[in-house]
Design an enzyme around this catalytic site. Structure first.
Site, PDB file in Angstrom:
ATOM      1  N   ASP A 253       6.038   2.695   1.273  1.00 14.89           N
ATOM      2  CA  ASP A 253       5.562   1.310   1.347  1.00 14.89           C
ATOM      3  C   ASP A 253       5.091   0.803  -0.008  1.00 14.89           C
ATOM      4  OD1 ASP A 253       3.270   3.202   1.906  1.00 14.89           O
ATOM      5  OD2 ASP A 253       2.175   1.338   1.571  1.00 14.89           O
TER       6      ASP A 253
ATOM      7  N   ASP B  81       1.452   7.598   4.922  1.00  9.65           N
ATOM      8  CA  ASP B  81       0.572   6.468   5.220  1.00  9.65           C
ATOM      9  C   ASP B  81       1.304   5.135   5.105  1.00  9.65           C
ATOM     10  OD1 ASP B  81      -1.894   7.913   5.697  1.00  9.65           O
ATOM     11  OD2 ASP B  81      -1.816   8.432   3.572  1.00  9.65           O
TER      12      ASP B  81
ATOM     13  N   ASP C 220       7.290   8.830   2.864  1.00  6.19           N
ATOM     14  CA  ASP C 220       5.841   8.736   2.736  1.00  6.19           C
ATOM     15  C   ASP C 220       5.195   8.806   4.111  1.00  6.19           C
ATOM     16  OD1 ASP C 220       3.282   8.152   1.575  1.00  6.19           O
ATOM     17  OD2 ASP C 220       3.569   6.025   1.992  1.00  6.19           O
TER      18      ASP C 220
END
Length: 183
Positions: free
Chosen positions: A136, A11, A9
């Protein structure tokens, strides 16, 4: 045996979006939160409605994503992963469609070794065909076909059902544990 496919990922994993959002809020609203008040909660969950709306508006502009700080150690770790695995950068960018151009340019500037064809902007990450996804946000693991690996962020401290990378210096070790004998 073929190389494993690792999706990462953007961000809050390689781009410090969380820190940028906090900085933006403090600069415009003078808002301050203790680290304890943010543990286990999404940032938008602790904002008053006006601050949340102004932050969302800024993020929808897309320029917010152009100059995000790079998360420490991510460049070296991803270069090491790319040398041993097929590396893909995945971002559920459809929430902020104007972010696609700034995010792509950010990735090319900070991670030039990632093949542009291996950058995937999507909505639902279950479409990603990879052996693992480092993210996250554990919600992306729900329908993902591979192994989820959570990257530590204040909002996910209570997530315990997946392997965890606390900092990028741990990445190859965690991947070796998840895929023994392959890396």
């Amino acid at each position: 045996m073929s190389r494993i496919r690792v999706a990462v990922d953007m961000d809050e994993v390689i781009a410090d979006t969380y820190g940028a959002m906090l900085g933006w809020l403090v600069g415009r609203h003078g808002a301050k939160w203790s680290p304890a008040s943010l543990q286990g909660r999404q940032l938008f969950d602790v904002l008053d409605p006006d601050a949340a709306e102004t932050l969302r508006t800024a993020m929808h502009d897309g320029a917010f994503f152009a100059d995000l700080p790079v998360i420490e150690g991510s460049q070296a770790a991803l270069a090491a992963i790319a040398s041993r695995c097929d590396l893909f950068i995945t971002s559920a960018a459809m929430e902020f469609p104007n972010s696609l151009g700034p995010k792509f340019l950010w990735l090319r500037r900070h991670f030039p070794f990632v093949d542009p064809l291996n950058i995937v902007f999507c909505g639902d990450k279950s479409i990603i065909a990879a052996d693992c996804l480092i993210d996250d946000n554990a919600r992306h693991f729900q329908r993902f076909g591979g192994q989820g690996i959570v990257f530590s962020s204040p909002h996910n401290v209570n997530v315990t059902s997946y392997p965890r990378i606390r900092q990028w210096s741990e990445a190859m070790g965690v991947l070796s544990e998840v895929f023994p004998g392959v890396l």
